[in-house]
Structure formats: structure tokens, C-alpha cells
Write a protein that holds these residues in place. Structure first.
Motif, short mmCIF file in Angstrom:
data_model
loop_
_atom_site.label_atom_id
_atom_site.label_comp_id
_atom_site.label_asym_id
_atom_site.label_seq_id
_atom_site.Cartn_x
_atom_site.Cartn_y
_atom_site.Cartn_z
N LYS A 86 -66.49 26.20 -4.91
CA LYS A 86 -66.37 24.73 -5.37
C LYS A 86 -65.03 25.71 -6.04
O LYS A 86 -64.48 25.07 -5.85
CB LYS A 86 -67.39 24.35 -6.56
CG LYS A 86 -68.03 23.68 -6.17
CD LYS A 86 -68.11 22.32 -5.49
CE LYS A 86 -67.62 20.97 -5.88
NZ LYS A 86 -67.35 19.73 -6.13
N CYS A 87 -64.76 25.86 -6.43
CA CYS A 87 -63.67 26.80 -7.41
C CYS A 87 -62.40 27.00 -6.32
O CYS A 87 -61.34 27.07 -6.71
CB CYS A 87 -64.04 28.17 -8.26
SG CYS A 87 -65.19 27.91 -10.29
N GLU A 124 -62.49 34.19 -11.09
CA GLU A 124 -63.45 34.70 -12.27
C GLU A 124 -63.49 33.70 -13.32
O GLU A 124 -64.51 33.43 -14.01
CB GLU A 124 -62.70 36.05 -12.23
CG GLU A 124 -63.70 36.59 -13.72
CD GLU A 124 -62.78 38.06 -14.23
OE1 GLU A 124 -64.23 38.69 -14.23
OE2 GLU A 124 -61.99 38.37 -14.05
N ARG A 125 -62.11 32.77 -13.90
CA ARG A 125 -62.25 32.69 -14.89
C ARG A 125 -63.46 31.05 -14.36
O ARG A 125 -64.43 30.11 -15.13
CB ARG A 125 -61.06 32.16 -15.27
CG ARG A 125 -60.90 30.73 -16.38
CD ARG A 125 -59.81 30.71 -17.14
NE ARG A 125 -58.50 30.14 -16.05
CZ ARG A 125 -57.89 31.79 -16.08
NH1 ARG A 125 -57.72 32.88 -16.38
NH2 ARG A 125 -56.94 30.45 -15.35
N CYS A 126 -63.04 30.44 -14.02
CA CYS A 126 -64.05 28.88 -13.32
C CYS A 126 -65.08 29.38 -12.54
O CYS A 126 -65.73 28.47 -13.67
CB CYS A 126 -62.62 28.55 -12.06
SG CYS A 126 -64.04 27.26 -11.17
N VAL A 127 -65.34 30.77 -12.55
CA VAL A 127 -67.16 30.44 -12.00
C VAL A 127 -67.65 30.61 -13.13
O VAL A 127 -68.26 30.12 -14.12
CB VAL A 127 -67.30 31.48 -11.36
CG1 VAL A 127 -68.44 31.97 -10.84
CG2 VAL A 127 -66.48 31.30 -9.52
N GLY A 177 -71.56 29.62 -17.50
CA GLY A 177 -71.10 29.32 -18.75
C GLY A 177 -71.79 31.03 -19.20
O GLY A 177 -71.91 31.33 -20.61
N VAL A 178 -71.07 31.97 -18.19
CA VAL A 178 -71.71 33.74 -19.34
C VAL A 178 -70.62 33.75 -18.20
O VAL A 178 -69.91 33.93 -17.25
CB VAL A 178 -73.13 33.74 -18.52
CG1 VAL A 178 -73.86 33.54 -17.90
CG2 VAL A 178 -73.15 33.79 -16.56
N ALA A 179 -70.12 35.29 -18.94
CA ALA A 179 -68.92 36.30 -18.39
C ALA A 179 -69.68 36.76 -16.82
O ALA A 179 -70.81 37.59 -16.85
CB ALA A 179 -68.77 36.85 -19.09
N LEU A 180 -69.00 36.63 -16.06
CA LEU A 180 -69.85 36.79 -14.36
C LEU A 180 -69.13 38.72 -14.41
O LEU A 180 -67.72 38.93 -14.35
CB LEU A 180 -68.96 36.03 -13.28
CG LEU A 180 -69.60 36.35 -12.13
CD1 LEU A 180 -71.19 36.02 -12.02
CD2 LEU A 180 -68.70 35.58 -11.07
N SER A 228 -67.20 41.43 -12.34
CA SER A 228 -66.77 41.88 -11.23
C SER A 228 -67.46 42.09 -10.21
O SER A 228 -66.97 41.60 -8.95
CB SER A 228 -65.45 42.73 -11.46
OG SER A 228 -64.91 42.15 -13.03
N SER A 229 -68.33 43.10 -10.29
CA SER A 229 -68.81 43.07 -9.06
C SER A 229 -69.96 42.38 -8.38
O SER A 229 -69.37 42.17 -6.97
CB SER A 229 -69.74 44.93 -9.48
OG SER A 229 -71.17 44.12 -9.91
N VAL A 230 -70.20 41.33 -9.14
CA VAL A 230 -70.67 40.69 -8.27
C VAL A 230 -70.20 39.12 -7.24
O VAL A 230 -70.11 39.46 -6.07
CB VAL A 230 -71.69 39.36 -9.32
CG1 VAL A 230 -72.33 37.85 -9.19
CG2 VAL A 230 -73.01 40.70 -9.89
N LEU A 231 -68.84 38.84 -8.19
CA LEU A 231 -67.63 38.78 -7.83
C LEU A 231 -66.84 39.01 -6.25
O LEU A 231 -66.64 38.26 -5.28
CB LEU A 231 -67.37 37.91 -8.62
CG LEU A 231 -65.83 37.25 -8.22
CD1 LEU A 231 -66.11 35.51 -8.27
CD2 LEU A 231 -63.93 36.78 -8.98
N SER A 232 -66.84 40.18 -6.76
CA SER A 232 -66.83 41.00 -5.92
C SER A 232 -67.20 40.81 -4.13
O SER A 232 -66.81 40.51 -3.37
CB SER A 232 -65.86 42.13 -5.85
OG SER A 232 -65.64 43.34 -4.85
#
Length: 350
Positions: free
Chosen positions: A291-292, A304-307, A312-315, A317-321
Motif C-alpha cells: 500500500k505504501c 519506513e515512515r509510512c509502514v 502504530g509501531v517503529a518497524l 529495519s531488518s523486517v522491512l528489508s
């Protein structure tokens, strides 16, 4: 017919792929060839025409039939189907292989017990003839038995000089990951393969494709309609074929676009559902990333900011990557952009 939605098998029906077709045919002497490109770009059609024009015996394995965590029995059943389809060309070889049963027009491979036939043994026997083994969407071979498959392929690469493997893949990164030719732990490490890349049509090619397709069907279509199709479907032959077919029957460009978006939306939902089977959180994160990206998050920081705002939590970096890497490997996105323009429209409805 250009607008036939089934894979093409004759050169005359394959539009403007002369260079790629010649490249593929001219490299079938190699042990391993890879054909890549995004979904609906025409890989299967190019493969099937090349196989027919080679004049060589071949068998085609459709790996899309494999489930994610396929069993050895699933794999052997799939190979049995492929061998059955080519039985007229391979019967004399297969009839001499212990662990291969031939019942009428069907081949049955024994995958356990005393009559078990390993993939390496099967390839050695097939090597009695000059044969091309093609695997469509070969990234689907990733999974619990990928090591056994790659070991057998590596053995055949080195010793079975009559065999050529041709692998196609729309999830390009995952296909390269499966092969592992740059991974020291892979049986295929350092093996060379020739890669044939299929690109989307240019605007001019797309226009000519649609114009010729409508002409074959006996319909005169206004240039403005064709131009709008070219703009919307961005040179992907499969989408242009779907659009042409539906316009022939509906003559409503808005409905053609709507149908295409619904089809793409269903594919995206299936992708998310497959991830949700791992965990609900994983499925939700894939949805949010998609979606982002669709909303224009075209950099790491923006995404990173959008997700994070959506979650509602700080994601992490390893998960997003990992999510980005997987979507890139599946050829869904590249450089924070959708590779398929219809996916870009469909994601707005997730």
C-alpha cells in the motif's frame, strides 16, 4: 492469432520476439539456459516456440503446480506428468529404467522403496538421447527438496552432455537465489548459465501489436482507444492480449481496465494470503508495504515512515528489508516502484 491467450507455439504467432527467440535457440547447446522477465511478458510462448523449432526431443515441467512446501511425492508426480506428455519421444529410454512404470500413455516414477529412482539416475538415463528439459516458473522448485534437485542438475551439468536445462522465471530474484551459482554452498556454485531477458514492448511495438491483433479479428479500432490501452498496460504483452480479447467482446475500454485491475488485485490478495499463512503479522506487513509503495513511498525513509505509521509501531529495519527483498525477488517491485502498471492500480484497492 495474436490475441490467443494461450502460450504461442508457432513463430508466426509470436509478435516481435525474433531477437530473443534466436538467442534462445542458438544457446540450446549449453547445459543451462535461463529465460527471465516479469509476469505476462511472454516467456512461456518464447520457450515453446524455441523448443518446437529446435527439432529436439523435449519435456516441459510446469512448476506452478507445486505447492510451497511440496513433498518428494509431489515433485515426482509432476515429473511423471511431464514425462507422460513426451512419452512418444522418450518411451524407448524410459522403458529400460528401473523404477519407471509405463501404463498406457502414463509414466509413473517410483519415489520411495526398493524401486526408488533418483533424479540423478533419471537424468543419466535420459542422457541416452539429446533432450531439452524445460522447467516453467522454476523458482517454484525452491523448498524442502531444492538441494536434491540442484545436486542432480549439477551432476547432469558435468556428466550428461546430451541434456540441456532451460529454466524460466517471472520471480527473477528468487530464480537466481534457487540456482545459487554465486553461493559457495550451492551445488550449482560457479556454473555458467546463459540468460535470455524478455523486456516489455515499446510504445510503438505495443501499438502495432494491438493494431495487428484487431485486424486479425476483423475489427477497426480508433487510434485513440489503442493509444489509451498502450498507455495503461505499459508494454506487457500478456495484459495487451487480455485487453484486446475483452475489447473485442465488450467494446468498452473502461470495463477492460476494470477487469484487468480486478485480476491483478486477486493476485496481490493471494500473495498476501500466502504470507499470512506464515503469520497474520507477516501478511499484514506485506499488505502495508504494498500500500505504501502504491501511495508513492519511493525511498527507504519514506517507506519506513509510512509502514510504521500504519502499524502504530517503529518497524524493525531488518523486517522491512526482508519484505522489500522478497517483493523484489518476486519481481513485484523494483526501486520502490511496481514493475507491473496494473498492480500499481490494483494496490489502491487493497
Amino acid at each position: 492469432m495474436l490475441f490467443d491467450e494461450r502460450p504461442k507455439t508457432e513463430r508466426r504467432d509470436l509478435f516481435d520476439r525474433e531477437r530473443e527467440l534466436e538467442e534462445l535457440v542458438n544457446n540450446l547447446h549449453r547445459p543451462l539456459v535461463v529465460v527471465t522477465g516479469v509476469r505476462r511478458i511472454g516467456k512461456t510462448s518464447t520457450l515453446m516456440v524455441a523448443l518446437r523449432e529446435s527439432g529436439l526431443p523435449f519435456l516441459v515441467v510446469d512448476a506452478r503446480k507445486l505447492r510451497d512446501n511440496y513433498s518428494l511425492g509431489d515433485l515426482y508426480a509432476l515429473l511423471s506428468q511431464a514425462l507422460s506428455s513426451s512419452l512418444d519421444r522418450l518411451k524407448d529410454v524410459l522403458s529400460r529404467v528401473q523404477g519407471v512404470g509405463i501404463m498406457g500413455n502414463y509414466v509413473e516414477l517410483s519415489w520411495k522403496g526398493k524401486r526408488y529412482v533418483s533424479l540423478g539416475d533419471l537424468f543419466d538415463h535420459l542422457n541416452e538421447k539429446r533432450i531439452i528439459i524445460a522447467v516453467d516458473e522454476a523458482q517454484r522448485l525452491r523448498g524442502p527438496h531444492s538441494g536434491e534437485i540442484k545436486n542432480a542438475m549439477a551432476h547432469a551439468y558435468d556428466y550428461d552432455r546430451n541434456l540441456t536445462f532451460v529454466l524460466t522465471g517471472s520471480e527473477v530474484g528468487l530464480l537466481h537465489e534457487f540456482l545459487g551459482t554465486e553461493d559457495e554452498g550451492s551445488p550449482l556454485y560457479s556454473r555458467y548459465y546463459h540468460e535470455v531477458r524478455l523486456e516489455r514492448f515499446s510504445r510503438e511495438q505495443s501499438f502495432q501489436f494491438l493494431e495487428r491483433g484487431f485486424s486479425e479479428a476483423g475489427m477497426k479500432v480508433e487510434e485513440s482507444v489503442i493509444e489509451e490501452m498502450v498507455e495503461f498496460f505499459d508494454g506487457i504483452p500478456g495484459w495487451l492480449t487480455v485487453a484486446g480479447n475483452h475489447y473485442l467482446s465488450r467494446r468498452d475500454l473502461g470495463e477492460v481496465k476494470e477487469m484487468s485491475v480486478r485480476l491483478a488485485l486477486n493476485e496481490l490478495r493471494n500473495l498476501i494470503e500466502s504470507k499470512a499463512r506464515i503469520s497474520e503479522v507477516t501478511g499484514r506487513r506485506y499488505r502495508e508495504v504494498l500500500k505504501c509503495v502504491g501511495e508513492g513511498a519511493n525511498s527507504w525513509s519514506k517507506l519506513e515512515r509510512c509502514v510504521s505509521e500504519r502499524e502504530g509501531v517503529a518497524l524493525s529495519s531488518s523486517v522491512l528489508s526482508n519484505v522489500i527483498s522478497q517483493l523484489e525477488g518476486m519481481s513485484v517491485i523494483s526501486g520502490y516502484q511496481f514493475l507491473d502498471p496494473v498492480y500499481r492500480e490494483a494496490v489502491k484497492r487493497l
